[in-house]
Motif scaffolding. Sequence first.
Motif, short mmCIF file in Angstrom:
data_model
loop_
_atom_site.label_atom_id
_atom_site.label_comp_id
_atom_site.label_asym_id
_atom_site.label_seq_id
_atom_site.Cartn_x
_atom_site.Cartn_y
_atom_site.Cartn_z
N GLY A 146 0.79 -1.22 0.00
CA GLY A 146 0.00 0.00 0.00
C GLY A 146 0.82 1.27 0.00
O GLY A 146 0.28 2.36 -0.19
N ALA A 170 -2.73 8.86 0.01
CA ALA A 170 -2.97 8.52 1.41
C ALA A 170 -1.71 8.57 2.25
O ALA A 170 -1.75 8.96 3.42
N SER A 406 -1.57 -4.30 3.16
CA SER A 406 -2.26 -3.17 3.79
C SER A 406 -1.55 -2.79 5.09
O SER A 406 -0.63 -3.49 5.53
N THR A 408 -2.51 -1.31 9.11
CA THR A 408 -3.44 -0.87 10.15
C THR A 408 -2.82 0.31 10.88
O THR A 408 -1.69 0.22 11.38
N ARG A 420 -10.71 6.88 9.13
CA ARG A 420 -10.26 5.73 8.31
C ARG A 420 -8.87 5.30 8.76
O ARG A 420 -7.91 6.08 8.65
N THR A 422 -7.23 2.26 7.92
CA THR A 422 -6.58 1.21 7.12
C THR A 422 -6.05 1.82 5.83
O THR A 422 -6.78 2.49 5.09
N LEU A 423 -4.76 1.62 5.60
CA LEU A 423 -4.18 1.93 4.31
C LEU A 423 -4.26 0.65 3.51
O LEU A 423 -3.61 -0.35 3.83
N THR A 424 -5.07 0.64 2.48
CA THR A 424 -5.30 -0.59 1.74
C THR A 424 -4.10 -0.96 0.89
O THR A 424 -3.21 -0.13 0.65
N ASP A 426 -3.92 -1.26 -2.14
CA ASP A 426 -3.82 -0.46 -3.37
C ASP A 426 -3.66 1.04 -3.07
O ASP A 426 -3.85 1.90 -3.93
N ARG A 428 -5.20 3.19 -0.68
CA ARG A 428 -6.32 4.06 -0.29
C ARG A 428 -6.52 4.02 1.22
O ARG A 428 -6.09 3.09 1.89
N LEU A 429 -7.19 5.05 1.75
CA LEU A 429 -7.62 5.02 3.14
C LEU A 429 -9.02 4.45 3.21
O LEU A 429 -9.90 4.84 2.45
N ALA A 430 -9.22 3.52 4.14
CA ALA A 430 -10.53 2.88 4.26
C ALA A 430 -10.86 2.69 5.74
O ALA A 430 -9.98 2.70 6.61
#
Length: 430
Positions: A146, A170, A406, A408, A420, A422-424, A426, A428-430
């Motif tokens: 990520g 992100a 990812s 955490t 948010r 989680t840095l995924t 790919d 992104r922030l989720a």
Amino acid sequence: MHDIRTIRDNPHAFDAALARRGDEPVSDSLLALDGERRARIQASETAQAEQNKASKEVGAAKARGDEAEFERLRALVAEKKAEVAALAAEAKDLDAQLSDMLARIANLPAEDVPEGADETENVEVNRWGSPRAFDFTPKEHFEIGGVAGAMDFEIAAKISGSRFVVLRGAVARIHRALAQFMIDTHVDKNGLTEVQTPVLVRDEAMYGTDKLPKFGEDSYQTTNGWWLVPTSEVPLTYSVAGDILEAGALPIRMTAHTLCFRSEAGSAGKDTSGMLRQHQFEKVEMVSVTHPDDSDAEQKRMLRCAEGLLEQLGVPYRTVILCTGDMGFGARRTYDIEAWLPGQDAYREISSVSTTGDFQARRMNARFRPEGGGKPAFVHTLNGSGLAVGRCLIAVLENGQQADGSVTLPEVLAPYLGGRLTLTADGRLA
């Protein structure tokens, strides 16, 4: 800067303290130069007295019509005037030489600093948290799925050269969030005053905070003479230069988030991968200006401020007191905080918290007026990283990485990341 009077009083103790750092004795050279300077000053004062005496006698010789004595005395006055000017110029030159020598001598270590030659002899004084047990081989920050696409060293090299990075998306936001979290914590919980400072400073500011004359090659200077700050310690500390503060105004506690610039002279081939060692980076700095009686306690307070940030972020760390051979030039005592980086399987420095005693205050003539009156005395100055933002980003990413690429993120960053955490894989922030 050292007080030549202290060296005169006990040169052997001065040399012994320098020897603890591994430095050569210098008191003989200093005192010889100081002796020449003082001799010129004394000779100048004697010549000035003789000039004054002859000047008074000139009028008397003229009044009684003694032309020969009058001319002799006039010639003597001119001779003594020239002698005074020459001796004063020599004394001034010797004083400049002495000041330059003193400015290049490192601070003396505090008595409780452990003796040692290099970083291998630093002494651990605290450890917090346990390194996480991974069920996969942890990666370095720039290898995490990520992160890899958002941490661009190639574009940075095209723009600026090696030891620069471009952050995107992100990852750039997480970096910014960390800086905001640090500043907010220092202001809201640690009682520091936020200051926004220039990052271009004058020679005097670099000299006053012991970065010049000895370490000019470690910093960048613009073509019109300003210096890019190696840390906001420089403008924050120098803000009290030349001041006589009221004792009741102490301590002064400040924090700033700035860009920092270092040439990394002498670090060729060291930490060339990733963003651990950069020419341009961001840091949140802490600076305290204190009464001499309070500086040791203030250093411990500042240390806890920095350690507390890592604890809130859930990053394991250890704290070491630097040995005499590993301390910085201006430090009297330094604690390093080293964050655990699982990608390197090592603890790496993320903060240094140092007390300089009155070393910097003498260079920039920063004093306080004691309560109840008395002669102004030099303040003590302290500085510490709270924290290095880029290195903190590395620690957060590496400690929070997951097998799928990812990351955490720590709970305390939720307010800065829209909740948010989680840095995924790919990016992104989720």
